[in-house]
Design an enzyme around this catalytic site. Structure first.
Site, PDB file in Angstrom:
ATOM      1  N   GLY A 212     -16.899  58.725   7.336  1.00 42.37           N
ATOM      2  CA  GLY A 212     -17.200  60.029   6.524  1.00 42.37           C
ATOM      3  C   GLY A 212     -16.321  60.983   6.469  1.00 42.37           C
ATOM      4  O   GLY A 212     -15.101  60.876   6.814  1.00 42.37           O
ATOM      5  N   ASN A 213     -16.620  62.264   6.160  1.00 44.60           N
ATOM      6  CA  ASN A 213     -15.880  63.401   6.513  1.00 44.60           C
ATOM      7  C   ASN A 213     -16.668  64.430   6.629  1.00 44.60           C
ATOM      8  O   ASN A 213     -17.777  64.462   6.675  1.00 44.60           O
ATOM      9  CB  ASN A 213     -14.888  63.535   5.196  1.00 44.60           C
ATOM     10  N   HIS A 214     -15.912  65.872   7.046  1.00 39.32           N
ATOM     11  CA  HIS A 214     -16.798  67.043   7.520  1.00 39.32           C
ATOM     12  C   HIS A 214     -17.133  67.874   6.385  1.00 39.32           C
ATOM     13  O   HIS A 214     -17.760  69.073   6.741  1.00 39.32           O
ATOM     14  CB  HIS A 214     -15.922  67.667   8.379  1.00 39.32           C
ATOM     15  N   ALA A 280     -16.568  65.774  -1.711  1.00 40.61           N
ATOM     16  CA  ALA A 280     -15.373  65.150  -1.072  1.00 40.61           C
ATOM     17  C   ALA A 280     -15.794  63.476  -0.847  1.00 40.61           C
ATOM     18  O   ALA A 280     -16.089  62.934   0.144  1.00 40.61           O
ATOM     19  CB  ALA A 280     -15.457  65.803   0.409  1.00 40.61           C
TER      20      ALA A 280
END
Ligand code: CTP
Length: 403
Positions: A212-214, A280
């Site tokens: 995943g990402n932030h 994102a």
């Protein structure tokens, strides 16, 4: 959430017995989340006290040009008051005050503020039935409405005189809903379907792990809010996030992976007028997803990744009349890369975030963005809260749609 939330409402009170209802009106505006200030004619203080109104509105009340405070004279600036207001509502509006407003008479602070105000003005008359029917009252209504002021018609019922007829101040609840409806009807994106993506995507590796990402989703949720506040009906397709919304014009569609987002977005794109893709989205995902939890074995472990579908690009390929907006998060050669994406993805507008700018990007409540239009205009913006950036973005879209 009321459309009046965070609006600056200036309530003007004139000398009629219905002024007692002004207390409820202030309460209702406060409950709807508005900021309220009150300006009164001197004579209206015989009907309701400034103390009641300042307590309810949580602000000082103005009834003269000059106040005395600790032996000092304080000038109440009617120009500032007029400019502060997003909405000016005069309720109750007596025949006397309306006649003065209609003819530019300016002999008290309420009238001076009325002449200074640039915002929409509503007036809710209240008087006895014969006064209400009088030709001079009708002439005041006509003049005031011809200046663009909005009449909130009086109701019919028992009047202070004991007579029954037209002239009762509209009930406070009806005044609030009249103003709310009027504002909603004039919103530039009224009932326009808008599709927005937000948040990260999670790409599963096994039943318990993902890539995943932030991304917090905050920017996308703020855009949804800004669009809904302009009257749009928003479909918000969001990856996993802690963000919440209770806005009645936002329909949240939670998804997890890039593939889920692709499918959900394509369900709604054709019926949308505007699509803003701020999510994102993962560019790659594990090529295979293990059915069971992957056990640790060797000292190194490799994951083979495959490309996800580029959702934005896929929309650019099929768009007809939709206005398509993308985001670009860049670390170097920002303008060049963003312009490249604008073209290759067939966008109308791209919002560039540079990670070189302090306060921009993931996990912060601020953002610094540059808008690049399909006509080649580059519009740089200051560092602002994400809520402000969202409003700027919607204004930019409106500007391009208007052009
Ligand atoms: N985007 C998308 N689907 C993807 C990847 C990105 O819809 N699979 C959208 C994002 O929501 C954003 C825009 O594409 O609006 C730009 O994303 P970004 O990651 O900056 O660009 P990429 O085209 O993925 O290029 P790169 O990562 O190489 O910079």
């Amino acid at each position: 959430m009321s459309i009046l939330k965070d609006k600056n409402i200036l309530l003007g009170i004139t000398a009629g017995i219905a002024a007692y209802k002004s207390a409820s009106l202030v309460r209702l505006f406060i409950k709807s989340g508005a900021n309220v200030k009150v300006v009164m004619t001197p004579a209206s203080k015989d009907f309701i006290t400034p103390l009641t109104l300042s307590t309810l509105s949580k602000n000082p009340v103005y009834s003269s040009f000059v106040d005395e405070e600790d032996d000092n004279e304080v000038w109440n600036n009617h120009v500032d008051l007029g400019l502060w207001a997003d909405i000016f509502i005069i309720a109750p509006a007596t025949a006397n005050t309306m006649a003065k407003m209609a003819n530019g008479v300016c002999d008290n602070i309420l009238l001076a503020t009325y002449l200074s105000a640039k915002c929409p003005v509503y007036f809710a008359p209240a008087m006895d039935l014969d006064m209400y029917k009088h030709a001079s009252t009708k002439a005041s209504f006509d003049k005031l409405t011809s200046y663009g002021n909005k009449l909130i018609p009086a109701g019919t019922g028992e009047l202070a005189s004991g007579l029954v007829g037209e002239g009762r101040l509209a009930e406070p609840e009806d005044i609030v809903s009249f103003i709310e409806k009027d504002i909603l009807n004039q919103l530039p994106l009224k009932d326009k379907p808008i599709l927005i993506t937000a948040g990260p995507t999670y790409e599963a590796l096994d039943p318990v792990r993902f890539i995943g990402n932030h991304s917090s989703g905050k920017m996308g949720f703020e855009i949804a809010n800004a669009a809904a506040n302009l009257g749009a009906q928003v479909i918000l397709v969001t990856g996993p996030t802690h963000q919440k919304t209770t806005h009645s014009h936002i329909d949240v569609k939670p998804v997890t992976s890039a593939e889920d987002m692709y499918i959900e977005v394509h369900k709604h794109f054709k019926s949308s007028d505007i699509a803003i893709l701020s999510a994102a989205v993962a560019d790659y995902r594990p090529k295979t997803v293990a059915n069971q939890k992957i056990k640790k074995k060797d000292s190194t472990f490799s994951i083979e990744l495959e490309k996800t579908k580029d959702i934005l690009k896929s929309l650019g390929e099929i768009k007809s009349n939709q206005f398509l907006v993308g985001f670009a998060l860049e670390t170097n050669n920002e303008l060049k890369h963003a312009k490249g994406k604008l073209k290759s993805k067939n966008l109308d507008l791209i919002v560039l975030n540079s990670l070189q700018d302090k306060g921009a990007g993931f996990g912060v409540s601020t953002n610094k963005v540059t808008f690049i239009t399909s006509a080649g205009d580059v519009i740089e913006n200051e560092l602002k809260s994400k809520a402000e950036v969202a409003k700027d973005l919607m204004q930019q879209i409106l500007k391009q749609l208007d052009a």
